[in-house]
Design an enzyme around this catalytic site. Structure first.
Site, mmCIF file in Angstrom:
data_model
loop_
_atom_site.group_PDB
_atom_site.id
_atom_site.type_symbol
_atom_site.label_atom_id
_atom_site.label_comp_id
_atom_site.label_asym_id
_atom_site.label_seq_id
_atom_site.Cartn_x
_atom_site.Cartn_y
_atom_site.Cartn_z
ATOM 1 N N SER A 131 0.819 -1.208 0.000
ATOM 2 C CA SER A 131 0.000 0.000 0.000
ATOM 3 C C SER A 131 0.855 1.261 0.000
ATOM 4 O O SER A 131 1.940 1.308 0.611
ATOM 5 C CB SER A 131 -0.908 0.008 1.235
ATOM 6 O OG SER A 131 -1.519 1.257 1.425
ATOM 7 N N GLU A 133 0.189 3.671 1.733
ATOM 8 C CA GLU A 133 0.215 4.132 3.119
ATOM 9 C C GLU A 133 1.546 3.804 3.800
ATOM 10 O O GLU A 133 1.865 4.376 4.835
ATOM 11 C CB GLU A 133 -0.936 3.524 3.911
ATOM 12 C CG GLU A 133 -2.304 4.088 3.567
ATOM 13 C CD GLU A 133 -2.515 5.504 4.094
ATOM 14 O OE1 GLU A 133 -1.853 5.885 5.077
ATOM 15 O OE2 GLU A 133 -3.343 6.232 3.512
ATOM 16 N N TYR A 154 -2.126 0.537 10.269
ATOM 17 C CA TYR A 154 -2.298 -0.141 8.980
ATOM 18 C C TYR A 154 -1.030 -0.032 8.143
ATOM 19 O O TYR A 154 -0.540 -1.019 7.583
ATOM 20 C CB TYR A 154 -3.480 0.460 8.227
ATOM 21 C CG TYR A 154 -3.603 -0.008 6.800
ATOM 22 C CD1 TYR A 154 -4.088 -1.272 6.510
ATOM 23 C CD2 TYR A 154 -3.237 0.822 5.736
ATOM 24 C CE1 TYR A 154 -4.195 -1.711 5.186
ATOM 25 C CE2 TYR A 154 -3.347 0.397 4.430
ATOM 26 C CZ TYR A 154 -3.830 -0.874 4.154
ATOM 27 O OH TYR A 154 -3.930 -1.304 2.855
#
Length: 337
Positions: A131, A133, A154
């Site tokens: 990801s 992120e 996360y």
């Protein structure tokens, strides 16, 4: 000879589009779903219940990324050519409320799957859903050489899964790749994710069923693409001769305000009249800007995105308008004041 694939997280947005893609390519697809007291297969019911699907083979198994033994047994039974690990607790804001669960499923779950592949001796190719992120506060543009600085549980869990994938590739010779996907959306996006929250609200406000939309940080910059295009990139990564890691993104920056403007504008409304700020939707630590550089995917995978954020917003709003019309024609719909 037709190929066989396993998809964890097949009931999610990406899993459903990937299942369609692989079935169209002649694969036999095995999807892993978690046991639940309610049905959660809405995104794949149209293919799972399709009379033609048995000929193309879509098989669902109850399994969980927390159960390493079950993963080993399934892989030995199925002997897949490809494995796509899309299963995760993937909501960034929720990860602050459930950090241990997120770490277990999103981070350790990937390690359990990697170990299950190694322990079972199955010769397969693994795609790990990484990801954007993971980059967190590292300034954009971000590519495969950009350092990670996650700003959420996360993001931290995804970094663990990323390096676990690299480690198993280098230590055991597994064909394992990381797809570092930037934000990608569709009408199948979960209703609590910001883009779908916006487009559902637009449909309801346009229909006179809702007066306000409450949001958090409107200045966050993201790189939004179209999920059906991104699953094509996943598949292409596993068709290469050598495993490697790839960023998948549009390279086009847009703020949440930009997305609001495109979504409300698609039905002729001005977003400023309806949107209000609510601090409860802010993250404890924010990621200011994620903008991907997908040059490597373009050059080596021959992959380029076609749908940009403004068209994406229109696609999602139109789908939510149709869905709301269907709901209103069949039942009473709640009015939010």
């Amino acid at each position: 000879m037709n190929k066989t694939a396993v998809i964890t997280g097949i009931t999610g947005q990406d899993g459903s589009y990937l299942a369609e893609l692989l079935l169209d390519k002649g694969y036999t697809v095995h999807g892993l779903i978690r046991r639940s007291s309610s049905f959660n297969t809405e995104r794949i019911d149209h293919i799972y219940q399709d009379p033609q699907t048995p000929d193309r083979r879509l098989v669902l198994h109850h399994a969980d990324l927390s159960d390493g033994v079950a993963l080993v047994n399934l892989l030995r039974d199925i002997q897949p050519d490809e494995v796509y690990n899309l299963g995760a607790q993937s909501h960034v804001r929720v990860s602050f409320d459930a950090p241990l669960y997120t770490g277990d499923v999103t981070g350790l779950g990937a390690a359990r799957l990697l170990e299950a592949i190694r322990a079972s001796g199955v010769r397969t190719r693994l795609y790990q859903a990484s990801s954007s992120e993971m980059f967190g506060s590292t300034p954009p543009p971000q590519n495969e050489r950009t350092s990670f600085h996650p700003r959420s549980p996360y993001g931290c869990a995804k970094v663990f899964a990323y390096w676990s994938t690299v480690n198993y590739r280098e230590a055991y010779g597994l064909f394992a790749v990381n797809g570092i996907l930037f934000n990608h959306e569709s009408p199948r996006r979960g209703e609590t994710f910001v883009t779908r929250k916006i487009t559902r609200a637009v449909a309801r406000i346009h229909a006179g069923l809702q007066e306000r939309l409450y949001m958090g940080n409107l200045d966050a910059v993201r790189d939004w693409g179209y999920a059906p295009e991104y699953v094509e990139a996943m598949w292409r990564m596993l068709q290469r001769d050598v495993p490697d890691d790839y960023v998948v993104a549009t390279g086009v920056p847009a703020t949440v305000k930009d997305f609001l403007g495109a979504a409300f504008g698609s039905v002729g409304l001005e977003w400023e009249r309806y949107v209000r700020f609510d601090p409860k939707y802010e993250r404890p630590s924010e990621v200011d800007a994620l903008i991907g550089d997908a040059s490597k995917a373009r050059d080596l995978l021959d992959w380029t995105p076609k749908v940009q954020f403004d068209e994406l917003a229109r696609i999602m709003v139109e789908a939510d308008v149709r869905q709301l019309e269907d709901e209103m024609s069949g039942q009473t719909v709640r009015v939010d004041r």
